[in-house]
Structures are given as structure tokens and as C-alpha cells.
Design an enzyme around this catalytic site. Structure first.
Site, PDB file in Angstrom:
ATOM      1  N   ARG A  51      26.865  40.752  67.219  1.00 63.08           N
ATOM      2  CA  ARG A  51      26.191  39.895  68.436  1.00 63.08           C
ATOM      3  C   ARG A  51      27.080  39.426  69.687  1.00 63.08           C
ATOM      4  O   ARG A  51      26.934  39.157  70.724  1.00 63.08           O
ATOM      5  CB  ARG A  51      25.204  38.948  67.753  1.00 63.08           C
ATOM      6  CG  ARG A  51      24.089  39.365  67.173  1.00 63.08           C
ATOM      7  CD  ARG A  51      22.961  38.349  66.720  1.00 63.08           C
ATOM      8  NE  ARG A  51      23.850  37.347  65.812  1.00 63.08           N
ATOM      9  CZ  ARG A  51      23.517  37.329  64.561  1.00 63.08           C
ATOM     10  NH1 ARG A  51      22.765  38.225  63.811  1.00 63.08           N
ATOM     11  NH2 ARG A  51      24.304  36.286  63.992  1.00 63.08           N
TER      12      ARG A  51
ATOM     13  N   GLU B 241      31.106  30.502  54.243  1.00 68.81           N
ATOM     14  CA  GLU B 241      30.487  29.316  53.241  1.00 68.81           C
ATOM     15  C   GLU B 241      31.049  29.885  51.973  1.00 68.81           C
ATOM     16  O   GLU B 241      31.051  28.838  51.209  1.00 68.81           O
ATOM     17  CB  GLU B 241      28.861  29.553  53.480  1.00 68.81           C
ATOM     18  CG  GLU B 241      28.152  28.569  52.801  1.00 68.81           C
ATOM     19  CD  GLU B 241      26.877  28.699  53.300  1.00 68.81           C
ATOM     20  OE1 GLU B 241      26.166  27.580  52.447  1.00 68.81           O
ATOM     21  OE2 GLU B 241      26.297  29.288  54.058  1.00 68.81           O
TER      22      GLU B 241
END
Length: 171
Positions: A58, A95
Site C-alpha cells: 500500500r 507483533e
């Protein structure tokens, strides 16, 4: 401009408890997409940007048209093993685990004024790794541009000393 009117909220994506901010309605609206890029370009012009870097995927829909609008080059930042020539790489924290980003070793000139661009500033992991790649090649990162900033995740903290512009901010 009401950027948030073109950012769709999708609850529980990609997993329960996550509220995903979807930029595809903004991308699909030609005049709004053009206005978003023009707004970020106005910011970049004040920084005398010489090249734009964006992480896949993106970051390309923000960075490449932004570079085109500015009349400067675009440096794609890719996942490990996707670029054909000699690369430099940075490992960064996700994460759960780590990942690696790369750019071509000859992508920047030392001292070149760099703007990093992506769709979203969240924790700052990906964009922080992109900044580190630029600096490894001697680039001077002068700015960062985003469509969305999720302020509660404090990604800005990883971009100290870098001018930041985000079209839409969510707390």
C-alpha cells in the site's frame, strides 16, 4: 477536506477486535485520490524532497503517485528476496516475530532528501524500518506522509526529528 468520509471502517478484520481502516473507497474516487496526493505533495514540497520511498504494497499507492506529482524518483521497499539486484536489508519487529525489508544498494545517493510514504502510520515498525534503510544508504529522511495515522499506537515516536503529515488521524 473530509478525508474520513472516504475511509471505510471494517470491524473485526483481519481478526476479532480489530477495526480496519479501509482506504479503497478513497482510491476509487478519482478526484478525492488526486486531492489526497496533491495535499501530501504540498507538504513534501516544503521539505525539498528529492526522492520518495514506499514499502510494499500500500505504500506504492501513496508513494508512487506522490513521486510522480513531485517529479522525483520512487524507491520501492520490498520484502526479503523480491528485488533482483544487490540489496541492503533491515530486520524489524512485528507483533509476533520479525520481518525483513530491502532496497537496492544503489537506490539512493548519500545526502539525498527522502520522504517516506505509506497508507497508514500505526506502531511505526514498517515505516521505522524504511527510514533505517534510507539512512543505511546515506539518505536524509526529511519527511513522512500517510493517508491515516492511528495516534493511540504511537508510531510517531519512532519518527523523532522527521516532519509528518497524515490526512486523517484517529485517536
Amino acid at each position: 477536506m473530509d478525508w474520513k468520509s472516504k475511509i471505510r471502517d471494517i470491524p473485526d478484520f483481519p481478526q476479532p477486535g480489530i477495526l480496519f481502516r479501509d482506504i479503497t473507497p478513497l482510491l476509487a474516487d478519482g478526484p478525492m485520490y488526486h486531492a489526497a496526493i496533491a495535499h501530501l505533495a504540498d507538504f513534501a514540497k516544503t521539505l525539498q524532497v528529492e526522492v520518495v520511498m514506499g514499502p510494499e504494497a500500500r505504500g506504492y499507492v501513496v508513494g508512487a503517485p506522490l513521486a510522480h506529482h513531485l517529479g522525483v524518483g520512487f524507491v520501492p521497499v520490498r520484502k526479503k528476496g523480491k528485488l533482483p539486484a544487490e540489496t541492503v536489508s533491515v530486520e524489524y519487529q512485528l507483533e509476533y516475530g520479525t520481518d525483513v525489508l530491502e532496497i537496492h544498494k544503489d537506490a539512493l545517493r548519500p545526502g539525498q532528501r527522502v520522504l517516506v510514504a505509506d497508507d497508514l502510520l500505526a506502531t511505526g515498525g514498517t515505516i521505522g524500518a524504511t527510514v533505517e534503510l534510507a539512512r543505511k544508504l546515506g539518505g536524509q529522511v526529511v519527511g513522512a506522509a500517510f493517508f491515516i495515522e492511528l495516534q493511540a499506537l504511537r508510531g510517531r515516536d519512532k519518527l523523532k526529528g522527521i516532519a509528518i503529515e497524515a490526512l486523517a488521524q484517529y485517536s
